[in-house]
Design an enzyme around this catalytic site. Sequence first.
Site, PDB file in Angstrom:
ATOM      1  CG  ASP A  18      -7.611   1.031  -3.021  1.00  0.00           C
ATOM      2  OD1 ASP A  18      -8.508   0.546  -2.331  1.00  0.00           O
ATOM      3  OD2 ASP A  18      -6.669   0.386  -3.480  1.00  0.00           O
ATOM      4  CB  THR A  58      -3.000   5.636  -0.968  1.00  0.00           C
ATOM      5  OG1 THR A  58      -3.385   5.818   0.381  1.00  0.00           O
ATOM      6  CG2 THR A  58      -1.589   6.109  -1.176  1.00  0.00           C
ATOM      7  CG  ASP A 114      -3.013  -0.407  -4.322  1.00  0.00           C
ATOM      8  OD1 ASP A 114      -3.512  -1.193  -3.485  1.00  0.00           O
ATOM      9  OD2 ASP A 114      -2.617   0.737  -4.027  1.00  0.00           O
TER      10      ASP A 114
END
Length: 1185
Positions: free
Chosen positions: A454, A456, A776
């Site tokens: 990912d 972020t 996440d």
Amino acid sequence: MTNNSFSGSKYVRRGEANHDAEFSCSVQELRSLMELRGEEAVTRIQESYSDVNGLCARLRTSPVDGLDGKSEDIDRRKEVFGLNIIPPKKPKTFLQLVWEALQDVTLIILEVAAIISLGLSFYHPPDAERQSEYEAEAGWIEGAAILLSVVCVVLVTAFNDWSKEKQFRGLQNRIEQEQKFTVVRGGQVIQIKVSEIVVGDIAQVKYGDLLPADGVLIQGNDLKIDESSLTGESDHVKKNLDKDPMLLSGTHVMEGSGKMVVTAVGVNSQSGIIFTLLGAGDEGDNEDKKDKKKEEHKRKDSKGKKREKKDGASVEMQPLNGEGEPEKKKKHIAKKEKSVLQGKLTKLAVQIGKAGLFMSTLTVIILITRFLIDTFCIQGIVWIPECVPIYIQFLVKFFIIGVTVLVVAVPEGLPLAVTISLAYSVKKMMKDNNLVRHLDACETMGNATAICSDKTGTLTMNRMTVVQAYIGERYYKKVPEPDLIPPKILDLLVLGIGVNCAYTTKIMPPERDGGLPRQVGNKTECALLGFTLDLRRDYQAIRNEIPEEKLFKVYTFNSVRKSMSTVLKNHDGSYRMFSKGASEILLKKCCKILTASGDVKVFKHRDRDDLVKKVVEPMASEGLRTICLAYRDFPVSDGEPDWDNEAHILTGLTCIAVVGIEDPVRPEVPEAIRKCQRAGITVRMVTGDNINTARAIAIKCGILHPGDDFLCLEGKEFNRRIHNEMGEIEQERLDKIWPKLRVLARSSPTDKHTLVKGIIDSTVFEQRQVVAVTGDGTNDGPALKKADVGFAMGIAGTDVAKEASDIILTDDNFSSIVKAVMWGRNVYDSISKFLQFQLTVNVVAVIVAFTGACITQDSPLKAVQMLWVNLIMDTFASLALATEPPTEALLLRNPYGRKKPLISRTMMKNILGHGVYQLTIIFTLLFAGETLFDIDSGRNAPLHAPPSEHYTIVFNTFVLMQIFNEFNARKIHGERNVFEGVFRNPIFCSIIFGTFVTQFIIVQFGGKPFSCVDLTLEQWLWCIFLGLGSLLWGQLVSSVPTKWLKFLKTAGHATLQEEIPDGSDEGNDVVDHGDLELNKGHILWCRGLSRIQTQIRVVKAFRDSVSPYEGLETPESRSSIHNFMNHPEFRIEDSEPQIPLIDENESEDDPPTKRNSIFIPPPLTGLSRLPPCPGSPLHSLETSL
């Protein structure tokens, strides 16, 4: 509406007579309420309590302010309604572990032989001419010494198991402490441990949560729950006050947010009731422990299946089959690939076990044959019945020699080395911010060839701030002063941000003076709230004026909408909706825009294209995330809108502003990515962000370099390229894209899953790719499960993502993944080091015992001495070599891949080279030692002769050569400096020192029990000199180029696929593994003697204390309901498909750095990942080996 003032003394007095009276709700009443669903539940609540507020009143809590948080009240609730935990299973006592260690097959054989030997030594036949006075005296010593050695081995094994269990319970507690949940107490929103939640608490539920207790919804926004864990239905269930307000523990929040009043915790909650029932079943099973082994296997398997079925139901999201139904029964029958290392070790251990069994049997046969020929033919002794006990004594002695050859030959230290290495790594990885949930993930990570990360929070700092804005037709390169923005626009902007960000997101004051304000909740929303503070407005005042209960409707953010909207109802009956979301998506839905004067003007296609070109793209190219803020009015004259028709509601918006949010790249990430690339690992970024933003960040991180011929794709383009005309995904199309793909932007969780599956299933390269994935969000679950190793974010990650993962990154940092790669590679190397050492000892000890026995009718190394050597090389060496810390040098080579054998040619060269040296020395000492040292010969001694100096020197030299060879074993790639970094491993140093001191004591003071006599200083110096020779010889061996030794074969390749029919029909839970094992008789016979019990016990250390099969997934070992869902299952996996042999042309001579400087990642064999299967005893056995 009632609040917490009820906790006064008035009802405490009444409570003395009836505990439940004070709460006017009994535990039973609440349990029966939670068993209802849908309309039935709504009706019951209306009949019994009039509404949810009535239920809150009966539970003495306030729907707005929650409990008052006073400790007396909380304790009282725990006493009446129970704790939100389930009592853990008691750990095994040390004595139980000792008893288990005693079950070992070979130890039992030795014990029996020793007892027979001991008994016979006290029998004196009347005309025993052959026995001198000394022999009669010393006869009992060997038997007693063997028993003592067995006690030592058992205690060491039991201690290892005990410390391992303790370590894993520590891991369990660590995970428990990390589980927290948001509740309202005393009007304040706080996070408390899941185990502290009590009945009457007002809990805030949000997207991604795993519900820790049962409750009734008080207020919800677009709430959807995945209840498949309890019901098996895969469709998400909408929750609202009118139709279905019941929220159940163990279910996942897939969308929306809301508040609930907790009505049942711990054993009284719905999942708690299931686990309690399971626990009762297990206790019943445990009573039948004295059944036959076959039945025990059956029972274990069916119990494992029952538990798997229940836990699988209550823990995992059901995978869907083609028809969209949950695959319930299929999953018990399907296979799962065994981890690479386990597969290779299983095969190797079985091969060595067979060889050891053959050699020991041959030794016994030759000894008996020679004895019979020598006694009755050559010496011509007549058979006398009175001498039978003496003949039996000889037979027992031969039998003991045979068993000791087997004990030394069988590498029972292998599973111990794997266990120690993994356990040590797991413990140390915690310090490197890797919380390992599945043990084998640690080793798999060493073979990783691709990481899909990912953006972020993983590559970036996840501390977002608005740095640019486009407001009122003006583009501000930095945050504008409030007086530059028209008041009308400013009011709209601040109101929109205040109500259209989750109320759980807030900006808190810094923890210490001079620090940055703390961001709590969604970081993008924190950036917007921070923006309002920069504009000198207070968003909290707006929230106080419009509390969450007054919001008319909320369309929460999800990966499909990529926006969030909140509807407010005005006094005149009209509505106003505020929206925020990805700028290119939301701008398409805007048909008006606010001008510099605050008026509304029409926003045409051309205007939008200009805005994208002049504002959005420049922001994105600087790596900023662009968010559009908009609103829409619904006048009374238009009538009541259809709020369920989202497509219609979310059109005709008026754009207020576009803001650019900066999320800086973590300073350590570029270096970490460079290390990955150097180690032959490809890093890909998969993000939901705009492609320009993603590309800019990828360049800053070093994933892309200017001028590279790599692909950056958006989710839509990616899907267009991989689907055929029929709309199906084609592997061939995917194979054209993924090798060059580096950035996938605007991707959905489905795209991520498709990419991961495509890379794993690909056969483009010779070797199959091993893929690690970070995630996440709740929707990342499928990709995390599909990946070889799934990393969940410990801070930003949802509970669902954590549960689907193998490793949790406690600091959400990409550089922690690099540490995981280092540890994974280190595990592999540690096992290879141990193998190199142990196989040298095995080869030498077996040949010496065998040859000595055949030529001199006695093993030069006695049974007790063999047990001591076995203890050094198994237990201590595995501890010393398996705890080597990793070094940066591990990242200078490509991943080994699935084809790499455990024993490379270089290692085989070392094993044989050192074997030749040691055998030469031992045989020289054995057959010429008496002449060299001018001492009496120890060969051809009678049955109970006293120990000789000759054989003591042989034994001492043998052990010292092993001690010095342990240094050589530290290097497996032909490096010359075997002492490099030795002082960084205090365990290694202390074990070497401890072994040497013990050896000195055994030789000087061991006497008869160890068949030793004390040696002179000169003899000791010669022994040490010959031992040191191993180090010098090691230099000579590493000088021989491996490529000259083409005849050397590698060993320890991956296992064959052992297909085991898992039962004939799906409805049958019990698979008779007893029968299956009988079918594999010859393999299991070998394994039986290869210390099956030791192997099973090593696995039991996981199974009983922490693994899914014995403890982890049973209710007793859990400490909170929440934890049933988020626990480290130390996964035991099944067979791996056939792998061909290594390429014979591999050159192993180059120094590691030179060889590793190539950084084309070696791809791994294309094998589709097979779904998990239940842990049968046979599978566990395979794994333990």
